[in-house]
Design an enzyme around this catalytic site. Structure first.
Site, PDB file in Angstrom:
ATOM      1  N   SER A  81       0.833  -1.211   0.000  1.00 14.93           N
ATOM      2  CA  SER A  81       0.000   0.000   0.000  1.00 14.93           C
ATOM      3  C   SER A  81       0.866   1.259   0.000  1.00 14.93           C
ATOM      4  O   SER A  81       0.610   2.215  -0.739  1.00 14.93           O
ATOM      5  CB  SER A  81      -0.904   0.030   1.238  1.00 14.93           C
ATOM      6  OG  SER A  81      -1.833  -1.015   1.207  1.00 14.93           O
TER       7      SER A  81
ATOM      8  N   ASP B  80      -6.965  -8.132   4.033  1.00 13.05           N
ATOM      9  CA  ASP B  80      -6.060  -8.972   3.245  1.00 13.05           C
ATOM     10  C   ASP B  80      -5.577 -10.199   4.015  1.00 13.05           C
ATOM     11  O   ASP B  80      -4.954 -11.089   3.438  1.00 13.05           O
ATOM     12  CB  ASP B  80      -4.854  -8.156   2.771  1.00 13.05           C
ATOM     13  CG  ASP B  80      -5.222  -7.172   1.671  1.00 13.05           C
ATOM     14  OD1 ASP B  80      -6.204  -7.436   0.949  1.00 13.05           O
ATOM     15  OD2 ASP B  80      -4.540  -6.143   1.528  1.00 13.05           O
TER      16      ASP B  80
ATOM     17  N   ARG C   4      -2.574 -14.104  -2.448  1.00 12.18           N
ATOM     18  CA  ARG C   4      -2.767 -14.383  -1.015  1.00 12.18           C
ATOM     19  C   ARG C   4      -3.295 -15.809  -0.800  1.00 12.18           C
ATOM     20  O   ARG C   4      -3.008 -16.431   0.226  1.00 12.18           O
ATOM     21  CB  ARG C   4      -3.678 -13.335  -0.384  1.00 12.18           C
ATOM     22  CG  ARG C   4      -3.081 -11.938  -0.514  1.00 12.18           C
ATOM     23  CD  ARG C   4      -3.608 -10.941   0.464  1.00 12.18           C
ATOM     24  NE  ARG C   4      -3.253  -9.585   0.062  1.00 12.18           N
ATOM     25  CZ  ARG C   4      -2.076  -9.004   0.280  1.00 12.18           C
ATOM     26  NH1 ARG C   4      -1.114  -9.663   0.897  1.00 12.18           N
ATOM     27  NH2 ARG C   4      -1.849  -7.767  -0.128  1.00 12.18           N
TER      28      ARG C   4
END
Length: 436
Positions: A24, A323, A396
């Site tokens: 990010s 996440d 992920r």
């Protein structure tokens, strides 16, 4: 993506590692550095596909970004808030939703300039109207497939007006797009969220000199005033807690494990996983705390815990661990009792439908998981057997399945394992190091 990884169960994890730079923050350092005046030096940048897509798009907008090399600092020459050029070609965002949504905000107010954003097959199916609609209310001219909801997206840069904007969901990408547009809008732009989301954009804009105020309960109201300029900075990007979470959970649930993860970002809008680890009864401590460029960092030491407790994830904590849901789903399989994930509809429009994919893949190991519209119900105390599983191209998911494989009896195969490189290019090497 066709890479296959073979993982043997029954091993433990020992050692210390540094995880890659925060994804990010890497995106935001590039974008804000590009519209600052003067030079911005970035160290600790995440050298992976998504942030590199952002760099590539910014170069097409005229920003002087050198070739980025792994683990090497680099310097951007910013163009100022009004300096971006109209590109001669389409801006390809690859698989990165962050790139597309933040650029929509950045470009909406670039008067008289036209832009087209596209992505890969997966990104072009993800919802963009959640950003396009608020930008349109500010005066943005944004068009796309399915009434502006899907890419390719066309942006005709236009004069924007500041306004007060309530967002229906707590989304850092939506908030960030509105704040970036607010830099070019007349007057003041105010974003009000139903719950606080990641605040990396606000912290970084403030560090660069933007006139930004955070107020309201839990910082849910962010106000930015246009008219100023941003000044280039030196940015040191901390390790990504979302990448660290795979090792934090692995060390908690894999017997006889102990892992030290160094220099991890501990921004309070991102540490929901620590709250859940507390409720599970995980054995961890945070060492060497400090603050760099407004971002708190520290090292996290985790040891195996016995008799982990089941947990419920719901409500306002979701944005702080969105996440981490895939790896927490794996953790839930080895807790005592039944765990539940609620209010997580957002996961259905990530790189994949993560709720469906995690349920489908973990069931192959023998997990007992029930899928609901907004989440999952996971029975604990699973006994995993080896399986052939598939990341379904989601980074992920790939890494979560790797940790699950360590707890399976026998040897498992992960198909399309190279998906991990989207956010963690060295994941497989680190796994080999910790399990050797």
């Amino acid at each position: 993506m066709n890479n296959i990884r073979t993982i043997k169960g029954g091993v433990n994890l020992k050692g210390k590692i540094k995880v890659p730079g925060d994804k990010s923050i890497s995106h935001r350092a590039l974008i804000i550095g590009s519209i600052a005046e003067g030079e911005t030096t970035i160290e600790g940048f995440l050298y992976s596909e998504d942030p590199l897509s952002t760099a590539d798009c910014l170069r097409k907008l005229g920003v002087n970004i050198p070739e980025i090399k792994k683990d090497k600092p680099f310097t951007i020459s910013g163009l100022g808030i009004n300096g971006l050029k109209e590109p001669k070609e389409i801006l390809n965002c690859g698989n990165s939703g962050t790139t597309m949504r933040l650029l929509m905000g950045l470009l909406a107010g670039q008067e008289g300039k036209n832009f087209i954003l596209t992505g890969d097959i997966s990104l072009n199916e993800r919802p963009m109207g959640r950003v396009g609609k608020p930008l349109s209310l500010m005066g943005g001219k944004i068009f796309g497939r399915e009434k502006g909801n899907k890419a390719p997206i066309s942006i005709n840069g236009n004069k924007l007006k500041g306004c007060v904007m309530g967002t229906p969901v707590a989304s850092a990408q939506v908030k960030s797009a509105i704040l970036l547009a607010g830099l070019k809008a007349s007057g003041t732009t105010s974003v009000i969220e139903p719950a606080s989301s990641r605040d990396h954009t606000e912290r970084m804009l403030k560090a660069f000199g933007a006139d930004i105020t955070i107020r309201g309960e839990f910082g849910r109201n962010v106000v930015i005033k246009s008219g100023g300029s941003l000044i280039g900075q030196k940015i040191l990007i901390p390790g990504d807690i979302s990448s660290a979470s795979f090792w934090m959970i692995a060390a908690s649930i894999v017997p006889n494990s102990e892992v030290l993860i160094q220099n991890v970002g501990l921004n309070p809008t991102r540490t929901g996983i620590l709250n859940i680890m507390n409720s599970m009864g995980c054995n961890y401590e945070i060492l060497d705390k400090s603050t760099i460029a407004g971002e708190p960092i520290g090292s996290i030491k985790v040891k195996t815990s016995n008799n982990l407790k089941s947990f419920i994830i719901e409500g306002d904590i979701l944005p702080k661990l969105i996440d981490e849901i895939p790896i927490l789903t794996v953790a839930a399989c080895f807790c005592n009792g039944v765990s539940e994930i609620k209010d997580a509809q957002e996961l259905r429009v990530k790189e994949t439908d993560r709720l469906k994919v995690m349920a489908r893949q973990l069931q192959k190991f023998g997990a007992e998981i029930t899928e609901k519209e907004d989440g999952l119900i996971i029975n604990g105390q699973s006994k995993f057997h080896s399986a052939e599983v598939d990341s379904e191209t989601d980074h992920r998911v790939a890494m979560s399945l790797a940790i699950a494989s360590l707890l399976a009896k026998g040897t498992s195969k992960i198909m399309r394992a190279d998906a991990a490189s989207v956010s963690y290019p060295t994941f497989w090497e680190e796994l080999a190091k910790l399990t050797n």
